[in-house]
Design a protein around this motif. Sequence first.
Motif, PDB file in Angstrom:
ATOM      1  N   HIS A   1      37.504  44.967  31.843  1.00  0.00           N
ATOM      2  CA  HIS A   1      38.301  44.256  32.848  1.00  0.00           C
ATOM      3  C   HIS A   1      38.292  42.755  32.570  1.00  0.00           C
ATOM      4  O   HIS A   1      37.678  41.949  33.288  1.00  0.00           O
TER       5      HIS A   1
ATOM      6  N   ASN B   1      44.073  40.268  38.436  1.00  0.00           N
ATOM      7  CA  ASN B   1      44.315  41.583  39.021  1.00  0.00           C
ATOM      8  C   ASN B   1      43.879  42.652  38.013  1.00  0.00           C
ATOM      9  O   ASN B   1      44.415  42.717  36.896  1.00  0.00           O
ATOM     10  N   ARG B   2      42.962  43.508  38.402  1.00  0.00           N
ATOM     11  CA  ARG B   2      42.390  44.482  37.474  1.00  0.00           C
ATOM     12  C   ARG B   2      43.422  45.451  36.908  1.00  0.00           C
ATOM     13  O   ARG B   2      43.420  45.751  35.713  1.00  0.00           O
ATOM     14  N   VAL B   3      44.286  45.954  37.755  1.00  0.00           N
ATOM     15  CA  VAL B   3      45.272  46.937  37.289  1.00  0.00           C
ATOM     16  C   VAL B   3      46.252  46.293  36.321  1.00  0.00           C
ATOM     17  O   VAL B   3      46.551  46.839  35.245  1.00  0.00           O
TER      18      VAL B   3
ATOM     19  N   THR C   1      35.003  50.621  32.080  1.00  0.00           N
ATOM     20  CA  THR C   1      35.492  50.406  33.444  1.00  0.00           C
ATOM     21  C   THR C   1      34.431  49.882  34.401  1.00  0.00           C
ATOM     22  O   THR C   1      34.722  49.551  35.539  1.00  0.00           O
TER      23      THR C   1
ATOM     24  N   ARG D   1      39.134  54.034  38.522  1.00  0.00           N
ATOM     25  CA  ARG D   1      40.382  54.317  39.251  1.00  0.00           C
ATOM     26  C   ARG D   1      41.461  53.301  38.894  1.00  0.00           C
ATOM     27  O   ARG D   1      42.634  53.667  38.708  1.00  0.00           O
ATOM     28  N   GLU D   2      41.067  52.045  38.768  1.00  0.00           N
ATOM     29  CA  GLU D   2      42.036  51.003  38.433  1.00  0.00           C
ATOM     30  C   GLU D   2      42.547  51.173  37.005  1.00  0.00           C
ATOM     31  O   GLU D   2      43.739  50.961  36.729  1.00  0.00           O
TER      32      GLU D   2
ATOM     33  N   LYS E   1      45.060  54.010  36.939  1.00  0.00           N
ATOM     34  CA  LYS E   1      46.322  53.565  37.525  1.00  0.00           C
ATOM     35  C   LYS E   1      47.106  52.751  36.495  1.00  0.00           C
ATOM     36  O   LYS E   1      48.327  52.895  36.374  1.00  0.00           O
TER      37      LYS E   1
END
Length: 360
Positions: free
Chosen positions: A280, A289-291, A313, A320-321, A324
């Motif tokens: 990240h 913003n991670r995503v 992660t 989860r990010e 996505k």
Amino acid sequence: LVRDHFPAFRCPKKQFVLEQAGVATAEGLAQCYSTSDLIVFTRWNTAVLPEDVEFHSCEHEYVQGIFTYPMYNASETIHWHLNFANRDLFVAYGGSLYAQDEMQVLEHPILGSVREKIAAIGKERMSFIVSTINSGVDAEVMIERKIQENPDWERGFNTYTMENNTATPILIQGADRKLVVAVDRNLRQGREDGLYGNQFARASTGTIKKALTVFPDDVSCEQRQRTNLIAMEAPTGGYGKYNSRTILAILQTAVSGFQAAVIQTRKTNDSADCVIHTGHWGTGAYGGNRVLMATLQLIAAEIAGVRKLVFYTFDSAGTREYKKALDIKSTIVTSELMNIYIIANKLGQAGFNWGFSDGN
């Protein structure tokens, strides 16, 4: 290198770690290397992205946790790990903070020597320029002559991963990973809040010692591979929604670093594939913003021709990010040739918001 430019770890806790690892002196650190070993330092220009970019097949994998440095067959693949760099490479390595950048330098102490050497060259170069100008002689001629005698004096040979708001990623090859300090939460070992970031300086030396693993000297690289790093700075200081221009600049930075690793992999072994380990990037202290940042790295890897991208992660939320981001990438990248501005505009219209710094 280590004898002439020994790292300056000012933090007593970091000095304690080096003492425990037997590398608190130049002689101790030198034992990790043979006289034929090379540390390769390269600094790269920003990649020029064409309007229509080609996408290449890239394998994606994630690991829920922090960076690992696995053994690999160097005849088949060359592995690179991302350094979440400040624009001035390793600028805070000697202080008390223990975030991703500082962790890598403590684990690979010779990286501190790399910074000290390049900083020393910069000071010598500036002193010469000032004294030459003040002497009244033809400064340009004298400086050009000096550069011809010593290529390290080129202005581009410095520690900046970002200059004039333009990405200049730095690659370093051949660093030995001598130790690791566990930063996860572990009540049994006294790490109630972990040791990441500012928690490291607050911990006792006893707690740090329990978290420390020291690797034996491995000059022949039979037990562990030497580490290769990609140092590049993410954007910082944003707020509100990301616009397409910022998104394009981030993508260009990521492509620049990843593409440099692909090129350097081929120079090292033209039959080897490039594998990049990342995470990240730019989402901790920088508040990204991670995503979105994960999505842009996934896209950049396919543009740059990376064979495999391994994404760490950190925790379940990070996983989860990442997943996505992988889904978003799949909906954005729909063909092998796409317009880069359309990609940036689609991501800009998705309404990604800047986060906040975590203080680390």
